[in-house]
Design an enzyme around this catalytic site. Structure first.
Site, mmCIF file in Angstrom:
data_model
loop_
_atom_site.group_PDB
_atom_site.id
_atom_site.type_symbol
_atom_site.label_atom_id
_atom_site.label_comp_id
_atom_site.label_asym_id
_atom_site.label_seq_id
_atom_site.Cartn_x
_atom_site.Cartn_y
_atom_site.Cartn_z
ATOM 1 N N SER A 77 -28.402 -43.414 44.788
ATOM 2 C CA SER A 77 -29.442 -44.327 44.284
ATOM 3 C C SER A 77 -29.958 -43.975 42.900
ATOM 4 O O SER A 77 -30.708 -44.763 42.316
ATOM 5 C CB SER A 77 -30.618 -44.374 45.252
ATOM 6 O OG SER A 77 -30.282 -45.184 46.343
ATOM 7 N N LYS A 80 -29.624 -46.583 40.217
ATOM 8 C CA LYS A 80 -30.363 -47.856 40.217
ATOM 9 C C LYS A 80 -31.146 -48.134 38.926
ATOM 10 O O LYS A 80 -31.105 -49.254 38.420
ATOM 11 C CB LYS A 80 -31.263 -47.919 41.460
ATOM 12 C CG LYS A 80 -30.450 -48.107 42.750
ATOM 13 C CD LYS A 80 -31.282 -47.916 44.011
ATOM 14 C CE LYS A 80 -30.429 -48.149 45.259
ATOM 15 N NZ LYS A 80 -31.094 -47.733 46.502
ATOM 16 N N TYR A 202 -21.983 -52.448 43.613
ATOM 17 C CA TYR A 202 -23.054 -51.538 44.065
ATOM 18 C C TYR A 202 -22.483 -50.255 44.680
ATOM 19 O O TYR A 202 -22.891 -49.138 44.322
ATOM 20 C CB TYR A 202 -23.959 -52.271 45.069
ATOM 21 C CG TYR A 202 -24.958 -51.353 45.722
ATOM 22 C CD1 TYR A 202 -26.030 -50.836 45.007
ATOM 23 C CD2 TYR A 202 -24.809 -50.964 47.064
ATOM 24 C CE1 TYR A 202 -26.931 -49.954 45.601
ATOM 25 C CE2 TYR A 202 -25.708 -50.088 47.660
ATOM 26 C CZ TYR A 202 -26.757 -49.590 46.921
ATOM 27 O OH TYR A 202 -27.647 -48.715 47.508
ATOM 28 N N TYR A 254 -39.345 -44.622 46.924
ATOM 29 C CA TYR A 254 -39.463 -45.479 48.114
ATOM 30 C C TYR A 254 -40.835 -45.348 48.772
ATOM 31 O O TYR A 254 -41.858 -45.464 48.115
ATOM 32 C CB TYR A 254 -38.358 -45.172 49.140
ATOM 33 C CG TYR A 254 -37.022 -44.887 48.556
ATOM 34 C CD1 TYR A 254 -36.374 -45.857 47.800
ATOM 35 C CD2 TYR A 254 -36.397 -43.661 48.722
ATOM 36 C CE1 TYR A 254 -35.120 -45.614 47.262
ATOM 37 C CE2 TYR A 254 -35.146 -43.407 48.190
ATOM 38 C CZ TYR A 254 -34.525 -44.381 47.459
ATOM 39 O OH TYR A 254 -33.303 -44.132 46.929
ATOM 40 N N VAL A 272 -29.339 -40.250 47.965
ATOM 41 C CA VAL A 272 -29.011 -39.564 49.217
ATOM 42 C C VAL A 272 -27.885 -38.537 49.069
ATOM 43 O O VAL A 272 -27.588 -37.812 50.009
ATOM 44 C CB VAL A 272 -28.679 -40.558 50.374
ATOM 45 C CG1 VAL A 272 -29.919 -41.308 50.815
ATOM 46 C CG2 VAL A 272 -27.551 -41.488 49.997
HETATM 47 N N1 GLN Z 1 -25.291 -45.781 48.655
HETATM 48 C C1 GLN Z 1 -26.499 -45.519 49.373
HETATM 49 C C2 GLN Z 1 -26.854 -46.705 50.265
HETATM 50 O O1 GLN Z 1 -26.660 -47.795 49.866
HETATM 51 C C3 GLN Z 1 -27.608 -45.230 48.407
HETATM 52 C C4 GLN Z 1 -28.932 -44.939 49.088
HETATM 53 C C5 GLN Z 1 -29.756 -43.879 48.422
HETATM 54 O O2 GLN Z 1 -29.280 -43.034 47.661
HETATM 55 N N2 GLN Z 1 -31.018 -43.863 48.760
HETATM 56 O O3 GLN Z 1 -27.300 -46.560 51.362
#
Ligand code: GLN
Length: 332
Positions: A77, A80, A202, A254, A272
């Site tokens: 993420s 993003k 994505y 988040y 993550v």
């Molecule tokens: N590729 C992960 C997902 O879509 C990214 C989520 C994250 O890093 N919080 O679930």
């Protein structure tokens, strides 16, 4: 010897102090073992839970690091904010905001929800918003859009980056929740008919390999008004950077975004894969890699280190003593 300095360069007293602080923080948290490595994307479960790296890069091109700062892991993420920047550059702010909002959701990164008033995803830092953004910057054929993203990120990192195709395949095979989010957005006309292409964009963005050092330099590029402090290349259009730093500040962590802003006080983004990076505007970028995550999906040691560095270096945006705003003077 960190890059940005000649091999035998003598560190000033302040530089040595920063180096000592970073190594001290690394030592302090190296035995922390809480949290668990993400396994919902099976390939991420192969990460070495002991890996731990810290890197700080300044806008004048100095780089300080400790531990596993050159270990590669997927950006997840943390892609993003950069994808949002690309959408703003390619489509403009007005068009981009027709597809994604800028309100904190207060919910988990993978919530299946849209803003009931607008039917847009709440913000570009959660999966729904990031998929809407991916749909804006994707190209047909899809590999062209993925390559454009990797090229831009490579400029920001100052070295050639690449996709981890095993992680990409793993995400693609198991990303049913993201597919559900994408089809919900297709239903409301937030993304176009090329749902699979948007998802591929994505998933590929999330599967790009970076090191802790890359992330610190990318963060320093944002701090430096879009110009990579090591290569001198103008990577991002600076007029949009204030927008992405704002959504990082309010939404980057988040459902821990409020606590983060309160305690650390920096625009930041986690992933993550175990990475987290923060930006001290006009001054520096900082990044931590440690794959064990807390319940919100944020790196446990990443958060501890950022809190400690923000406190020791006075980086909080609203720090009263505001040592952070004098950080560069420290280095001179
Ligand atoms: N590729 C992960 C997902 O879509 C990214 C989520 C994250 O890093 N919080 O679930």
């Amino acid at each position: 010897m960190p890059a940005g300095l000649p091999p035998n360069a003598v560190r000033t007293a302040y530089e040595r102090e920063i180096e000592e602080i970073i190594h001290g923080v690394y030592q302090k948290y190296s035995d922390v073992n809480e949290g668990s490595v993400a396994t919902y994307i099976p390939e991420l479960g192969k990460a070495n839970p002991r890996h731990f790296g810290i890197c700080l890069a300044t806008v004048d091109g100095q780089v300080f690091h400790a531990g596993d700062w050159d270990e590669e892991f997927t950006i997840q993420s943390m892609c993003k904010p950069f994808a949002f920047q690309m959408a703003l550059e390619q489509c403009g702010a007005e068009e981009t905001l027709k597809h994604v909002g800028v309100e904190p959701s207060g919910d988990a990164f993978n919530s299946i929800e849209l803003d009931p008033k607008t039917t847009r995803p709440f913000n570009p830092m959660i999966n729904a918003g990031a998929i809407a953004v991916a749909s804006l910057i994707k190209q047909l054929p899809v590999e062209a859009g993925v390559q454009a993203f990797v090229d831009k990120m490579s400029q920001a990192a100052g070295r050639r980056l690449r996709i981890d195709y095993d992680v990409l395949q793993s995400e693609t095979l198991t990303g049913h929740r993201n597919r559900a989010i994408a089809y919900l957005m297709r239903n409301f006309g937030i993304i176009d008919d090329h749902v699979n292409e948007s998802l591929h964009q994505y998933f590929a963005q999330c599967s790009m390999l970076v090191t802790c050092r890359d992330m610190a330099i990318m963060a320093a590029t944002l701090a430096n008004m879009g110009k990579n402090p090591l290569t001198g290349e103008q990577v991002f259009d600076f007029q949009y950077i204030k927008y992405i730093l704002t959504v990082m500040f309010t939404c980057g962590l988040y459902d821990y975004a409020g606590g983060w802003a309160y305690e650390v006080g920096l625009p930041a983004k986690s992933g993550v894969g175990g990475g987290i990076f923060g930006v001290v505007n006009r001054q520096l970028g900082v990044s931590v890699y440690s794959p064990k995550l807390d319940a919100q999906g944020n790196s446990v040691r990443g958060i501890l280190v950022c809190k400690e560095l923000a406190s020791q270096l006075g980086l909080h945006a609203f720090e009263f003593t505001n040592v952070g705003s004098n950080f560069l003077q420290w280095l001179l």
